[in-house]
Design a protein around this motif. Structure first.
Motif, short mmCIF file in Angstrom:
data_model
loop_
_atom_site.label_atom_id
_atom_site.label_comp_id
_atom_site.label_asym_id
_atom_site.label_seq_id
_atom_site.Cartn_x
_atom_site.Cartn_y
_atom_site.Cartn_z
N CYS A 59 0.80 -1.23 0.00
CA CYS A 59 0.00 0.00 0.00
C CYS A 59 0.84 1.28 0.00
O CYS A 59 0.42 2.30 -0.56
CB CYS A 59 -0.92 0.05 1.23
N CYS A 62 1.67 3.78 -2.93
CA CYS A 62 0.56 4.63 -3.39
C CYS A 62 0.09 5.59 -2.28
O CYS A 62 -0.04 6.79 -2.51
CB CYS A 62 -0.62 3.78 -3.84
N HIS A 63 -0.20 5.05 -1.08
CA HIS A 63 -0.82 5.84 -0.02
C HIS A 63 0.20 6.56 0.88
O HIS A 63 -0.20 7.24 1.82
CB HIS A 63 -1.72 4.96 0.86
N HIS A 98 -15.14 6.01 7.70
CA HIS A 98 -15.85 4.83 7.20
C HIS A 98 -15.75 3.68 8.20
O HIS A 98 -14.68 3.46 8.77
CB HIS A 98 -15.25 4.37 5.86
N ASP A 116 -8.94 8.22 -11.45
CA ASP A 116 -7.81 7.97 -10.55
C ASP A 116 -6.57 7.63 -11.39
O ASP A 116 -6.60 6.71 -12.21
CB ASP A 116 -8.12 6.81 -9.59
N MET A 120 -7.15 2.22 -7.14
CA MET A 120 -7.11 1.28 -6.01
C MET A 120 -7.37 -0.14 -6.51
O MET A 120 -8.45 -0.45 -7.01
CB MET A 120 -8.19 1.71 -5.01
C1 HEC Z 1 -2.04 1.65 -7.19
C2 HEC Z 1 -2.26 2.53 -6.07
C3 HEC Z 1 -2.91 1.97 -4.83
C4 HEC Z 1 -2.52 0.89 -4.06
C5 HEC Z 1 -1.35 -0.05 -4.30
C6 HEC Z 1 -3.43 0.84 -2.94
N1 HEC Z 1 -4.36 1.83 -3.04
FE1 HEC Z 1 -5.89 2.18 -1.75
N2 HEC Z 1 -6.60 3.64 -2.96
C7 HEC Z 1 -6.00 4.10 -4.10
C8 HEC Z 1 -6.81 5.18 -4.67
C9 HEC Z 1 -6.51 5.96 -5.93
C10 HEC Z 1 -7.91 5.34 -3.82
C11 HEC Z 1 -9.07 6.33 -3.98
C12 HEC Z 1 -10.13 5.72 -4.85
C13 HEC Z 1 -11.30 6.65 -5.07
O1 HEC Z 1 -11.89 7.12 -4.09
O2 HEC Z 1 -11.63 6.90 -6.24
C14 HEC Z 1 -7.75 4.37 -2.75
C15 HEC Z 1 -8.64 4.22 -1.70
C16 HEC Z 1 -8.46 3.39 -0.63
C17 HEC Z 1 -9.36 3.30 0.50
C18 HEC Z 1 -10.62 4.12 0.72
C19 HEC Z 1 -10.14 5.37 1.40
C20 HEC Z 1 -11.15 6.31 1.90
O3 HEC Z 1 -10.76 7.17 2.68
O4 HEC Z 1 -12.32 6.23 1.52
C21 HEC Z 1 -8.83 2.39 1.37
C22 HEC Z 1 -9.37 1.97 2.72
C23 HEC Z 1 -7.60 1.91 0.76
N3 HEC Z 1 -7.41 2.54 -0.45
C24 HEC Z 1 -6.74 1.00 1.36
C25 HEC Z 1 -5.65 0.44 0.72
C26 HEC Z 1 -4.85 -0.62 1.30
C27 HEC Z 1 -5.06 -1.21 2.68
C28 HEC Z 1 -3.89 -0.93 0.38
C29 HEC Z 1 -2.86 -2.00 0.47
C30 HEC Z 1 -3.30 -3.34 0.83
C31 HEC Z 1 -4.09 -0.06 -0.77
N4 HEC Z 1 -5.15 0.76 -0.51
C32 HEC Z 1 -3.33 -0.08 -1.92
C33 HEC Z 1 -4.83 3.62 -4.66
C34 HEC Z 1 -4.10 2.54 -4.19
#
Ligand code: HEC
Length: 166
Positions: A59, A62-63, A98, A116, A120
């Motif tokens: 994660c 990206c985050h 959430h 995006d 995600m």
């Molecule tokens: C390739 C990039 C990428 C990766 C890797 C990624 N994410 Fe995300 N994630 C995003 C994006 C972009 C969004 C926002 C999506 C939207 O709202 O349109 C998101 C949204 C989320 C959200 C919702 C957040 C909210 O505040 O509503 C959660 C929870 C989340 N990710 C958890 C994770 C976790 C846990 C991992 C690893 C296991 C992970 N993500 C890996 C790109 C990524």
């Protein structure tokens, strides 16, 4: 002679790749922003340690390594394309708004949003349920006490609603 040199070099290259694929991964470095309390809390909990490992490997790129969202180095590029950046998970974000059930759904299903830049992904079948739960618990360490309390209330209310609907 030439052939022998080529064979020898090939052997060394193969040996090198075999050794590197067998080596155990290096231990995760602790985030420079981590407080001593946070480091102790993670060290005391096997589940939070799993959460940290999953977060850092799956994660963080990206985050953000401290949950701060998409790294500044690529943010300008994303915005200049008119696309959405990756949201933060720390106290400045809205992940804490959430309930757990929704966070689990998002991590399992992913989010297909054409705006995006780095969408995600779905982790269903890629991470076992325990690891998804552990990574969500790890993310919670970045929230304030008030945010954690309020998110817990949302989770309890959602569970009550689901039980009533069953
Ligand atoms: C390739 C990039 C990428 C990766 C890797 C990624 N994410 Fe995300 N994630 C995003 C994006 C972009 C969004 C926002 C999506 C939207 O709202 O349109 C998101 C949204 C989320 C959200 C919702 C957040 C909210 O505040 O509503 C959660 C929870 C989340 N990710 C958890 C994770 C976790 C846990 C991992 C690893 C296991 C992970 N993500 C890996 C790109 C990524």
């Amino acid at each position: 002679m030439r052939l022998q040199v080529v064979l020898f070099v090939t052997f060394i290259v193969l040996l090198g790749s075999a050794c590197s694929s067998n080596s155990t991964p290096a231990p995760l470095s602790i985030q420079p922003t981590d407080s001593p309390e946070r480091i102790a809390e993670i060290a005391a909990s096997p589940s939070l340690q799993i959460g940290e490992q999953v977060y850092m490997r799956q994660c963080a790129h990206c985050h953000g390594y401290g949950g701060e969202g998409q790294p500044p180095s690529s943010t300008r590029n994303t915005l200049s394309l008119g696309m959405n950046t990756v949201p933060p998970h720390n106290a400045t974000g809205h992940t804490w708004q959430h309930p757990d059930q929704l966070l689990l759904e998002v991590v399992n299903a992913g989010i297909q949003n054409p705006l995006d830049h780095f969408p995600m992904p779905s982790f269903e079948g890629k991470l076992p349920d325990e690891e998804i739960t552990a990574v969500i618990e790890y993310i919670k360490l970045w929230w304030t006490d008030d945010q954690r309390d309020s998110q817990q209330l949302l989770t309890e209310r959602r569970a009550e609603t689901e039980a009533r609907l069953d």
